[in-house]
Design a protein around this motif. Structure first.
Motif, mmCIF file in Angstrom:
data_model
loop_
_atom_site.group_PDB
_atom_site.id
_atom_site.type_symbol
_atom_site.label_atom_id
_atom_site.label_comp_id
_atom_site.label_asym_id
_atom_site.label_seq_id
_atom_site.Cartn_x
_atom_site.Cartn_y
_atom_site.Cartn_z
ATOM 1 N N LEU A 22 40.351 51.957 48.738
ATOM 2 C CA LEU A 22 39.625 51.281 47.668
ATOM 3 C C LEU A 22 38.778 50.140 48.204
ATOM 4 C CD1 LEU A 22 42.411 51.206 44.930
ATOM 5 C CD2 LEU A 22 40.327 52.604 44.914
ATOM 6 N N GLU A 23 39.282 49.470 49.223
ATOM 7 C CA GLU A 23 38.515 48.399 49.857
ATOM 8 C C GLU A 23 37.286 48.974 50.580
ATOM 9 O OE1 GLU A 23 39.146 44.639 52.890
ATOM 10 O OE2 GLU A 23 40.637 46.231 52.864
ATOM 11 N N GLU A 24 37.467 50.066 51.302
ATOM 12 C CA GLU A 24 36.348 50.702 52.002
ATOM 13 C C GLU A 24 35.271 51.157 51.034
ATOM 14 O OE1 GLU A 24 37.997 53.841 54.390
ATOM 15 O OE2 GLU A 24 39.089 52.442 55.675
ATOM 16 N N LYS A 25 35.660 51.570 49.836
ATOM 17 C CA LYS A 25 34.704 52.026 48.822
ATOM 18 C C LYS A 25 34.076 50.865 48.057
ATOM 19 C CE LYS A 25 36.780 56.523 48.230
ATOM 20 N NZ LYS A 25 37.168 57.572 47.329
ATOM 21 N N GLY A 26 34.517 49.643 48.345
ATOM 22 C CA GLY A 26 33.936 48.472 47.703
ATOM 23 C C GLY A 26 34.454 48.218 46.297
ATOM 24 N N ILE A 27 35.570 48.801 45.953
ATOM 25 C CA ILE A 27 36.131 48.624 44.612
ATOM 26 C C ILE A 27 36.994 47.378 44.546
ATOM 27 C CG2 ILE A 27 37.664 49.662 42.885
ATOM 28 C CD1 ILE A 27 36.657 52.414 43.966
ATOM 29 N N ILE A 28 37.751 47.119 45.613
ATOM 30 C CA ILE A 28 38.589 45.934 45.678
ATOM 31 C C ILE A 28 38.234 45.125 46.913
ATOM 32 C CG2 ILE A 28 40.508 46.976 44.388
ATOM 33 C CD1 ILE A 28 41.986 47.318 47.071
ATOM 34 N N VAL A 29 38.664 43.870 46.912
ATOM 35 C CA VAL A 29 38.420 42.962 48.032
ATOM 36 C C VAL A 29 39.765 42.440 48.510
ATOM 37 C CG1 VAL A 29 37.345 40.786 48.729
ATOM 38 C CG2 VAL A 29 36.173 42.304 47.113
ATOM 39 N N HIS A 30 39.992 42.524 49.811
ATOM 40 C CA HIS A 30 41.209 42.013 50.427
ATOM 41 C C HIS A 30 40.988 40.538 50.709
ATOM 42 C CE1 HIS A 30 44.330 42.481 53.883
ATOM 43 N NE2 HIS A 30 44.867 41.962 52.804
ATOM 44 N N VAL A 31 41.566 39.701 49.885
ATOM 45 C CA VAL A 31 41.310 38.268 49.934
ATOM 46 C C VAL A 31 42.235 37.554 50.911
ATOM 47 C CG1 VAL A 31 41.290 36.169 48.538
ATOM 48 C CG2 VAL A 31 40.424 38.287 47.588
#
Length: 107
Positions: A22-31
């Motif tokens: 999901l992070e790679e797809k730009g849906i979520i951000v690992h903060v």
């Protein structure tokens, strides 16, 4: 992540893999180490910060950011540190100063 895995009754390795996708797809951000946010929420936080959080001298204080976003202190710190990490803000003593807009640093 462990709490979420337990709540969803999912293997932690599987959940971690899904979060990375999901992070790679730009849906979520690992903060931070164990915290993810939807990318739209990050943009919302950045907008709230810019529109309501900037003092007359161009600085932003943690407490003000926390109040306008209704995040807890730890979440607020992690988001502000993320903004520092991506080059949108820079910490100066106990405040943040803006360097770039979220559009300039997000892809």
């Amino acid at each position: 992540i462990v709490t979420l895995a337990n709540d969803l009754i999912v293997n932690i390795k599987v959940l971690t893999r899904v979060l990375r996708q999901l992070e790679e797809k730009g849906i979520i951000v690992h903060v931070s180490k164990n915290r993810y946010f939807l990318k739209n929420k990050i943009i919302e936080f950045a907008s709230a910060l810019i529109l309501n959080g900037v003092d007359y001298d161009g600085s932003v204080q943690l407490n003000k950011f926390r109040n306008i976003t209704n995040l807890n202190r730890n979440q607020s710190i992690e988001i502000l540190e993320y903004f520092d990490e991506i080059g949108m803000t820079r910490r100066k003593s106990d405040v943040r100063v803006f360097l770039k807009s979220i559009d300039e640093v997000s892809s």
